[in-house]
Design a protein around this motif. Sequence first.
Motif, PDB file in Angstrom:
ATOM      1  N   GLN A   8       4.813  -6.150 -53.942  1.00 16.26           N
ATOM      2  CA  GLN A   8       5.804  -6.346 -53.710  1.00 16.26           C
ATOM      3  C   GLN A   8       6.212  -6.844 -52.691  1.00 16.26           C
ATOM      4  O   GLN A   8       7.717  -7.108 -53.150  1.00 16.26           O
ATOM      5  N   PHE A   9       6.793  -7.322 -51.228  1.00 16.84           N
ATOM      6  CA  PHE A   9       7.370  -8.138 -50.859  1.00 16.84           C
ATOM      7  C   PHE A   9       6.111  -9.027 -49.780  1.00 16.84           C
ATOM      8  O   PHE A   9       6.227  -9.562 -49.290  1.00 16.84           O
ATOM      9  N   GLU A  17       4.195 -12.206 -50.730  1.00 19.71           N
ATOM     10  CA  GLU A  17       3.918 -13.533 -50.961  1.00 19.71           C
ATOM     11  C   GLU A  17       2.158 -13.777 -50.765  1.00 19.71           C
ATOM     12  O   GLU A  17       2.024 -13.664 -50.264  1.00 19.71           O
ATOM     13  N   GLN A  38       4.683 -17.839 -43.005  1.00 21.26           N
ATOM     14  CA  GLN A  38       4.640 -16.289 -44.088  1.00 21.26           C
ATOM     15  C   GLN A  38       4.919 -15.499 -43.695  1.00 21.26           C
ATOM     16  O   GLN A  38       5.573 -14.336 -44.425  1.00 21.26           O
ATOM     17  N   GLY A  74       8.117 -14.583 -42.622  1.00 24.86           N
ATOM     18  CA  GLY A  74       9.084 -14.560 -44.545  1.00 24.86           C
ATOM     19  C   GLY A  74       8.521 -12.916 -44.876  1.00 24.86           C
ATOM     20  O   GLY A  74       9.489 -12.251 -45.468  1.00 24.86           O
ATOM     21  N   ASP A  75       7.610 -12.380 -45.052  1.00 28.99           N
ATOM     22  CA  ASP A  75       6.865 -11.202 -45.393  1.00 28.99           C
ATOM     23  C   ASP A  75       8.463 -10.449 -45.019  1.00 28.99           C
ATOM     24  O   ASP A  75       7.391  -9.251 -45.262  1.00 28.99           O
ATOM     25  N   ARG A  86      10.375 -10.626 -43.441  1.00 26.13           N
ATOM     26  CA  ARG A  86      12.224 -10.266 -44.391  1.00 26.13           C
ATOM     27  C   ARG A  86      12.219 -10.297 -45.158  1.00 26.13           C
ATOM     28  O   ARG A  86      13.200  -9.382 -45.205  1.00 26.13           O
ATOM     29  N   ARG A  87      11.151 -10.769 -46.061  1.00 25.64           N
ATOM     30  CA  ARG A  87      11.324  -9.121 -47.810  1.00 25.64           C
ATOM     31  C   ARG A  87      10.796  -7.310 -47.361  1.00 25.64           C
ATOM     32  O   ARG A  87      11.686  -7.056 -47.958  1.00 25.64           O
ATOM     33  N   LYS A 137      11.857  -5.956 -44.966  1.00 25.51           N
ATOM     34  CA  LYS A 137      12.919  -5.957 -44.488  1.00 25.51           C
ATOM     35  C   LYS A 137      14.130  -4.918 -45.674  1.00 25.51           C
ATOM     36  O   LYS A 137      14.369  -4.036 -45.839  1.00 25.51           O
ATOM     37  N   ARG A 138      14.782  -6.082 -46.897  1.00 25.47           N
ATOM     38  CA  ARG A 138      14.978  -6.046 -48.231  1.00 25.47           C
ATOM     39  C   ARG A 138      14.673  -4.827 -48.718  1.00 25.47           C
ATOM     40  O   ARG A 138      14.757  -4.337 -49.341  1.00 25.47           O
ATOM     41  N   PHE A 139      13.471  -4.981 -48.707  1.00 19.39           N
ATOM     42  CA  PHE A 139      12.405  -3.987 -49.188  1.00 19.39           C
ATOM     43  C   PHE A 139      12.581  -2.434 -49.174  1.00 19.39           C
ATOM     44  O   PHE A 139      13.066  -1.635 -49.613  1.00 19.39           O
TER      45      PHE A 139
END
Length: 142
Positions: free
Chosen positions: A29-30, A32, A123, A126-127, A129-130, A132-134
């Motif tokens: 889900q977070f 990539e 990567q 980015g993972d 950051r994703r 964190k949003r998740f």
Amino acid sequence: MSTVEESIEVDVPVRVVYDHWATFEEFPQFMEGVEEVRQLDDRHAHWRTKIAGLAREFDTEIVERVPEERVAWRTTGESVKHTGTVDFQPIDAARTRVRMTMVFTPTGFAEKAADKLGVLDRQVRGDLRRFKRFVEGGTDTG
């Protein structure tokens, strides 16, 4: 060998952050390129990834687990070689610093080229950051 280290602050208590990170099945889900993580038992997981067009399957073993502080792993088998840790540090009651460190040995031309270009560094960043949003928008898995 190459090393990647990245960190991020999340606006969630350490318990919630750790609970999400310790639920490996949530990784697609977070993360990539992670298509599936299947928990085999309390220390082992099977991964299926596709990163930069390169499909891989491999197993990992949890070598250290300290609830709300750290998860450390290593790959098993011959196909993919890396180790890593994720450390969780409470900043205050509602915020946590997450620090990921990975050490890996790129194999083959494509992985070596990607390493030189900093693909894994970007990567991982980015993972996180994703993640964190998740985790900030998700629900408590605990």
